[in-house]
Write an enzyme that holds these catalytic residues in place. Structure first.
Site, short mmCIF file in Angstrom:
data_model
loop_
_atom_site.label_atom_id
_atom_site.label_comp_id
_atom_site.label_asym_id
_atom_site.label_seq_id
_atom_site.Cartn_x
_atom_site.Cartn_y
_atom_site.Cartn_z
N SER D 156 103.47 109.80 70.22
CA SER D 156 102.70 109.32 71.38
C SER D 156 103.43 109.55 72.68
O SER D 156 103.72 108.62 73.43
CB SER D 156 102.39 107.84 71.18
OG SER D 156 101.52 107.70 70.07
N PRO D 198 100.03 105.18 74.72
CA PRO D 198 99.12 104.80 73.63
C PRO D 198 98.94 105.93 72.61
O PRO D 198 98.66 105.67 71.44
CB PRO D 198 97.80 104.51 74.35
CG PRO D 198 98.18 104.16 75.76
CD PRO D 198 99.40 104.99 76.05
N GLY F 103 101.27 104.63 64.49
CA GLY F 103 100.76 104.49 65.85
C GLY F 103 101.81 104.91 66.83
O GLY F 103 102.15 106.08 66.91
N CYS F 104 102.33 103.98 67.52
CA CYS F 104 102.98 104.37 68.74
C CYS F 104 104.41 103.97 68.93
O CYS F 104 105.13 104.61 69.66
CB CYS F 104 102.16 103.82 69.87
SG CYS F 104 100.61 104.65 69.84
N VAL F 105 104.83 102.92 68.35
CA VAL F 105 106.19 102.48 68.65
C VAL F 105 107.15 103.63 68.46
O VAL F 105 107.06 104.34 67.48
CB VAL F 105 106.60 101.34 67.72
CG1 VAL F 105 108.05 100.97 67.99
CG2 VAL F 105 105.71 100.16 67.94
#
Ligand code: SRM
Ligand code: SRM
Ligand code: SRM
Ligand code: SRM
Ligand code: SF4
Ligand code: SF4
Ligand code: SF4
Ligand code: SF4
Ligand code: SF4
Ligand code: SF4
Ligand code: SF4
Ligand code: SF4
Lengths: 105, 352, 395, 395, 352, 105
Positions: D156, D198, F103-105
């Site tokens: 991300s 995000p 996800g993103c961490v």
């Protein structure tokens, strides 16, 4: 404010004859309203429909759609109009003390 | 016992003889002059139609008046159009000019055929509806007074259909008009919880909100509206008298352009927002009449022959529509509803 | 006139060349208190920029669930004559053709029971009789029935269908719009008069792609006449148009959306590649004396048009590219019935059929209608890869 | 070759004129076990029509959160050499220009630590070094750093931006794509190497509307060169094209989307109504010797392009119709930073900026960016009446 | 401590001298012949580019090979294109033909410029990814072998970009290609609840499903999938190893057409579904190569000069695309996702 | 199956070194994993982050987004990388015993 006479007691109804305060509804009142909708006597068949409407409304907060009403009570639309000449929305719902339907019945 | 379900009068009994005889066997038509059509049957029979503008909201006396005229010139036959104009059907050519002369004398508006504007389809407004954001007949009257020359004459490159609806329900079906005048509210509903409680089918009200702005409030046996999510469509009010949206300051007019219905040349098109708000200024709504005239004349002076409003705009581009009309571009014009992304521009090819 | 001074704003709308509804209201008001009160209430609206009608109202006539729109003023003390002011929707004859006799009868009934004001016509097509008190409804309807005027639709029923003038006065008509309309209106009397659906349902019929009743935008079922064979051409008349003041190349050929027309100016020969023509009507519109629709006529049926409530306006979508349209119109009636059945079974309250198709997917609708998918149904295939397979197919 | 018989399916892909990746795998396999096992696992996939890689994998190098894609085979016993088979994304130089020295150094490092297989290049633009075991990652990166190759993005973060060849070899370039790319890549090293958003965020830069890096389709921020003044024309060269085998009327004029070009065949005069030109590049593409972009150059910035996950693919949308693009590109950097800030603050997990704009509305985005709405942002205004007002405006 | 954040090699050091000198000052270009471009600077300097097709998945030895060639003919400079082709940059005209001859001799594929197909942008497939529904390099090889003549020659009316992605993530960004080859799954995920429980962020998995097919199953501390709502996108698997979707029978290929990127003449267009499923048939995927060739050749033989696939289809209509290619129209082609209604036809004006 | 040694007890981890069974996590285990991620000693600062991650995960079932992590712990990303050289996802989450973040961490 228009009124309807129930054994001499005057109850508030709106211009269309729907009762203003749903809590005031009673079987007697139903019979009185019925007269205004050309239903002279509430037969068992009438009650079946009125009760279905009331139950449905209590459960879902709305009047049922016509198709549901017919399916679940077993009366076809023609019969319902024979029983309630002003129709399910104006006639049956009014007698059942439901709010004025904006939807479909 | 009352008779029921016998249906409308049979059209066959309504048709003038020339139509009965040439029914389905018309060969061609000509546009004789503004307001006058000539249809010729395969039989050679001729039928002249004289179109007369109507205010639509008419008295029985007016109906009797036009009946009188139809009896005098048209054998007692007439019809209305899908845009609420009146049509006199003349099968005897010699009666045509006298009819027209008579109509003019009596102050009837002859026109509306061919490349002219026709009667604006419209709605009830303050006359008979409970949700209007404006009046209907009054604006139409003001607009048509102003544009009258475009009704009686062929001064435009193509058809131009103006329509009006007094709220987002769009009974005037303005959503596919060359120019649409649409009443809008701009304030969220004010909630009368007592009415909501006793008179409304709450689940239906919640379902009626296009943006999900309404939530149940089970404690109060009522509901709440998140004002920021409300775009004042009034659909909740349609479902529930306890949620009126009309407001003298909030209410007004929006202007939409470029819609069409016919499939001639291009498929039908939706009208698109050009002016998000103009004030209600009865009785003559000058801001509205000015805006409509400006749009109409800008189009009329720039479009090619046979090029409808929407076709012209698509050819020159919306950026050019705004620069030519001088209409300021406002953020409300940028879509943010379901199909929004289809209206954003994904190319650096645009005009300055 | 002292009367006038009460409506200074509306009076201004009596000026100007366009017919004035204010004048009409005043005319009616001269003999009718309802019309007079209506005028004054309207003046008040003009002054205060807001309407004065109460929400809704359920009134009607015996045996019908629709056809009358209930309306009560918020100001019954100020305007007692319009305390109750309901409108009738009276079903118009196909194509809005009238004999003056019929209209005069109607006027008499309406003067007897109502305000003397009408809309000729409503946006759906009905004759709108504008304003009568509750007590007058049944007697008025009885008198209407006497002169053969039945009511139209309102509420969650089939609404009064309408059609273009069609074969009555238009050489383009590929469908007998007037007859089809009359036939189905009679066929579906029950659906018209007794609301039974999830919401309203509209049918409109146009004889050709010009769509003079705007069916594609404002009907759940849009029937539009068309043809399958070749445009009929009269070469001499083509030449005549050219000799007139028509620039055939610029006005016809260059504007043909499919580019399927050729024009040889020297020989004055027009050639249409009919296989590539999409029957948009443009060339025919411009040269009606020279060009005519083909002979193998029928209709395209489009489904789902509507105004914006709740999910945005829809235009109707091609579902049956071609259907023959001849009496007794059984295929069409079956089609409508099957579609209603599916909608009624699956639709949510106040969900129009177009919205239901959108919600459940065209695939489900086509399956219910037992129709094969064809490219004519779409303007373009999907651009997203999110499509489904029947587990049966994946083996 | 006994080796061959183990890959009968893949062997068939060594035939034919197009360069064979199988041949390449075999070449690498000759000196590298990983490449050999990869070949055999692929053969198995070809036989069984399924892949054999495990889900995901999080590996990396010190100090970075991205740049390496972890990968483990499901069949470590069968293919032990690719039990761990991670790929590096190595940041390519602007425009994919190389000296052979540099490439040879890279090959040496990769032969030392990895499979000897690469993608020149990955779809985002990186050099993909295909397959190394976990233990080799840090040493390999250290050696890459030695020869000045840094890692690109993954996860991300900002992904490795890319650009077209631009002024390096293209006369159409209205932006110094190579320099801008290099500058912002260095500016945003932190965002490139340490996932903090995000979801992923891509920037691509094309020198003109031909968009030779496909930025409009596959970048969150698409920068496309353009101009504001007039197309430069050399009339003599126009005439030369006409004398050549170009049908200027048919190929140029008739295909101009705005219809703003006129051609007089007799005088061989081309006239462009520049006010109506939308700078689509078509005429310039066809006659590069005769036509050139104007001199007042800059870029259009479009935002929101992406592949279909989750809500369907988006093409980027015009947000800044024109921005001057000159070093140190502060306006552009501010723009990107402000947009990231808004996105980071409001975006849900795995929501690209285009999806966020769709969810919160263009209005909110423009407000956050402090940009005025202009018609250049849209292809058409809204067709639905569902729009909002600031309560302040309604008074 | 390792160096970090030093960024990519500086492109300035990579440019050949002729580019340094003419940087930003190129005047025009010519298409010399397929695979060969000539750029001329304002200075008059000439730069020839020879474009060579690449399989993209290459060994270090291949890189060394091409370095050798570049050293011999191009002063040690080369570049790659945005579609992964290799370009030799020749500043000395006399070296041009020898280079080309050498390349042909060594079996390199020269072409891909102008109105030819270029290298299909593609992805990892079974080589290195965990979600593919097909291979990438193999299909590209098969397709390009088949269409080789269109790479080396100018036989098409316009550009045609073929791209491939092996799953709906579309790393090949196929969504705007003239012809796109896209791997698809056709079976819902099989759920391994143990893995879901111990390894997956369940709320993220649920949010990842575009159709809302996934619901939490709090009792099992896992989740359930409503199969009928699942369209096999595999996004849940991306988020959670416990939900694989790949399946030898379910997986295969879909074909999309009519996309474009450039704004020349028309704005960019999305590719649209033409063939919803073709089987995975390694190593040469004949159904796929046939389909691509059929589409390409139908277009090439019917389109006007400079008319890209999507422009041609929009001119003749999708109904004609299907009749001319003979591709059967299937229900999957009819959209039912968010913007579906924009793709339905709202006009009786179509072709038979 | 790869293993990690915790005081002589072998615990299963996946190839990336994330523990297979989240219930086995303990502070001691965290310290052991930390060593594999070049965190020699878990300071108070480290624990603040690890605990934040665990709490967040317990509450929401997912790892927090980076922006949230930074905001709520008060460390900027640079500092986090200084503390966990392999970064918040590969380093901090692994040490905290969270599932491998997608996800993103
Ligand atoms: C009388 C009426 C039908 C009816 O049943 O009442 C009618 C009658 C004719 N229409 Fe229409 N149209 C009528 C409403 C419409 C509508 C519906 C509407 O406006 O709501 C449309 C669609 C409008 C739109 O596209 O937005 C319509 C779109 C057309 C067109 C297509 C024009 C175009 O180029 O887009 C034609 C063809 C033409 O005019 O060349 C047409 C042509 C005609 C012709 C010439 C057909 C014929 O051969 O008789 C008729 C005379 C037209 C004229 O006014 O010059 N008619 N026509 C309607 C008159 C309404 C009115 O009072 O103005
Ligand atoms: C009378 C009429 C307007 C007119 O002045 O002509 C009318 C009047 C009303 N319409 Fe309408 N609609 C009328 C034609 C239309 C049309 C046009 C058409 O039928 O071709 C449309 C757009 C087409 C469509 O159906 O989508 C239309 C779309 C609506 C809607 C929005 C429906 C939707 O799905 O978007 C509503 C709202 C509702 O149903 O709750 C509505 C609701 C209403 C209500 C009943 C108000 C309400 O919220 O309950 C209005 C009663 C006004 C009154 O007191 O008299 N009316 N309405 C039209 C009927 C006359 C007639 O029967 O001939
Ligand atoms: C290597 C590469 C394909 C290739 O063979 O070239 C690639 C490979 C993967 N991409 Fe991609 N993407 C690659 C360029 C793209 C592009 C094209 C681009 O960047 O221009 C896109 C479309 C543009 C975009 O970003 O929208 C792309 C859109 C995706 C998506 C969908 C993103 C979306 O918002 O729709 C995913 C799914 C995800 O992020 O979870 C994804 C995910 C993946 C993952 C990480 C698989 C996954 O689900 O976690 C793949 C790893 C494969 C592996 O094991 O090596 N990849 N991915 C490309 C990166 C190479 C490079 O750095 O140069
Ligand atoms: C080398 C490269 C840029 C780079 O930085 O690597 C490039 C270079 C040129 N492009 Fe391009 N384009 C390159 C990828 C693209 C792409 C991106 C893609 O395909 O993914 C596009 C968008 C494709 C699309 O629209 O779908 C692209 C759309 C164009 C166009 C527009 C064509 C059209 O009419 O739609 C032109 C103009 C033309 O060819 O006339 C063009 C023109 C050119 C010119 C003539 C520009 C110039 O003056 O030098 C260059 C030679 C083109 C040729 O091949 O004949 N370039 N060009 C790319 C070569 C890729 C390859 O190996 O094939
Ligand atoms: S448009 Fe709205 S306000 Fe006007 S008549 Fe229809 S429902 Fe009433
Ligand atoms: S006015 Fe419309 S948007 Fe606002 S709360 Fe009511 S239904 Fe919702
Ligand atoms: S729709 Fe066609 S057939 Fe009907 S009136 Fe209009 S032009 Fe004539
Ligand atoms: S009907 Fe339309 S498409 Fe057909 S030839 Fe005439 S103008 Fe062309
Ligand atoms: S995008 Fe424009 S400037 Fe860049 S290489 Fe392509 S044609 Fe040249
Ligand atoms: S750039 Fe495009 S729009 Fe402008 S003149 Fe050339 S072809 Fe026409
Ligand atoms: S397209 Fe899908 S399968 Fe192919 S590399 Fe990208 S994520 Fe992997
Ligand atoms: S494969 Fe896609 S549609 Fe199916 S459950 Fe998973 S995320 Fe949802």
């Amino acid at each position: 404010m228009p009124m309807i006479d129930l054994d001499g007691v005057q109850l508030e109804v709106d211009e269309d004859g729907f009762i203003e305060n749903p809590d005031e509804w009673s079987e007697k009142l139903a019979a009185a309203i019925a007269k205004t909708e050309e239903v002279e006597e509430l037969s068992e068949d009438h009650w079946k429909i009125v009760n279905y409407l009331r139950d449905y409304y209590k459960k879902f907060g709305i009047a049922p759609m016509i198709r549901k009403l017919c399916k679940e009570t077993g009366y076809d639309l023609k019969t319902i109009y024979e029983m309630f000449p002003s129709g399910p929305a104006k006639g049956a719902c009014k007698i059942a003390g439901l709010p004025k339907p904006t939807g479909c019945v | 016992m009352t008779r029921t379900d016998f249906g409308p009068p049979n059209y066959k009994e309504m048709l003038p003889p020339v139509i009965k005889e040439n029914y389905g066997k018309w060969k061609y038509h000509e546009r004789v002059k503004p307001g006058v059509l000539l249809h010729v049957g395969e039989s050679g029979d001729e039928l002249y139609t004289v179109r007369v503008g109507s205010g639509r909201l008419v008295s029985t006396d007016w109906i009797r008046d036009i009946c009188g005229i139809a009896e005098k010139f048209c054998g007692g036959h007439l019809r209305f159009t899908s845009r609420h104009n009146l049509e006199f059907l003349v099968s005897e050519k010699e009666k045509l000019e006298p009819l027209i002369a008579h109509l003019k004398e009596e102050g009837y508006a002859v026109g509306g055929t061919g490349h002219s504007i026709s009667n604006p389809v419209h709605t009830q407004g303050w006359i008979h509806c409970h949700t209007p954001a404006t009046d209907a007949s009054g604006i139409v009257k003001a607009v048509m007074d102003d544009l009258f020359e475009y009704f009686t004459d062929w001064k435009m490159p193509a058809h131009c259909r103006v329509s009006l609806a007094c709220c987002l329900n769009m009974c005037g079906a303005v959503h596919c008009s060359d120019i649409a005048i649409l009443g809008i509210h701009r304030k969220p509903p004010t909630i009368d919880h007592d009415i909501v409680r006793s008179k409304c089918e709450i689940p239906n009200v919640i379902a009626a909100c296009p943006t999900g702005a309404i939530r149940p409030d089970p404690k109060a046996k009522s509901l709440t509206v998140t004002d920021e999510k409300c775009m004042y469509c009034g659909n909740c009010y349609t479902m529930c008298p306890g949620m009126p949206v009309a407001d003298p300051v909030g209410d007004g007019i929006s202007i939409w352009v470029g819609g069409k219905i016919s499939s001639a040349r291009t498929p039908p098109k939706f009208s698109r927002l050009a002016i998000p708000f103009l004030p209600n200024n009865p009785p003559r709504w000058p801001e509205v009449t000015d805006a409509v005239r400006n749009i109409l004349e800008t189009w009329a002076s720039h479009a090619n022959k046979h090029e409808r409003m929407g076709e012209w705009i698509e050819r020159v581009g919306w950026e050019r529509f705004f620069s030519l009309t001088g209409i300021p571009f406002s953020v409300q014009l940028i879509d943010d509803f379901t199909l929004a992304s289809d209206t954003y521009r994904s190319t650096p090819a645009f005009k300055w | 006139m002292t009367e006038d001074s009460k409506t200074p704003l509306l009076d201004q709308l009596e000026e100007g060349p366009w017919p004035s509804f204010v004048t009409e209201m005043k005319r009616a008001g001269e003999k009718n208190e309802m019309a007079k009160d209506l005028l004054h209430q309207l003046e008040k609206s003009y002054k205060n920029k807001i309407g004065y009608w109460k929400h809704g109202g359920i009134v009607g006539v015996r045996g019908y669930g629709g056809g009358v729109i209930g309306r009560y003023t918020e100001l019954p003390e100020e305007f007692p004559a319009i305390a109750e002011f309901h409108t009738f929707r009276v079903n118009h004859p196909s194509g809005w053709f009238y004999t003056t006799d019929k209209l005069r009868q109607l006027c008499d009934v309406w003067d007897k029971h109502g305000s003397g004001l009408t809309n000729m016509h409503g946006a759906t097509g009905d004759i709108i009789l504008l304003g009568a008190p509750t007590d007058a409804l049944q007697p008025c309807f009885d008198d209407l029935a006497e002169i053969d005027f039945d009511l139209g639709g309102s509420g969650s029923d089939m609404r009064t269908p309408s059609c273009c003038v069609g074969p009555g006065r238009c050489e383009f008509a590929c469908v007998d719009t007037l007859d089809l309309l009359h036939d189905i209106t009679n066929e579906f009397q029950d659906e018209l008069h007794r609301p039974m659906f999830p919401y309203k349902s509209k049918i409109k019929i146009s004889g050709c792609a010009n769509d003079c009743v705007a069916s594609v935008a404002r009907s759940d079922f849009s029937v539009i006449g068309t043809w399958r064979d070749e445009i009929r051409m009269d070469p001499d008349e083509v030449a005549n148009y050219a000799d007139g003041n028509m620039d055939i190349q610029a006005e016809v050929v260059d504007l043909c959306p499919t580019g399927c027309i050729k024009w040889e100016a020297e020989t004055k020969t027009l050639t249409i590649d009919n296989g590539e023509c999409n029957r948009c009507m443009h060339c025919i519109n411009l040269m009606p004396k020279a060009l005519r629709p083909g002979k193998d006529q029928g209709a395209t049926i489009l489904v789902g048009g509507k105004a914006p409530i709740v999910h945005g306006a829809l235009m109707a979508w091609v579902i049956v590219p071609f259907m023959k349209m001849e009496p007794p119109y059984d295929d069409f009636k079956d089609f409508i019935r099957t579609a209603w059945e599916w909608w009624d079974e699956n639709g949510k309250m106040r969900e129009r059929i177009g919205e239901l198709i959108n919600r459940l997917g065209m695939r489900a609708f086509l399956k219910a209608m037992d129709l094969p998918p064809v490219p004519q149904m779409i303007s373009a295939p999907r651009a997203n890869p999110y499509y489904f397979w029947d587990p049966e197919e994946v083996k």
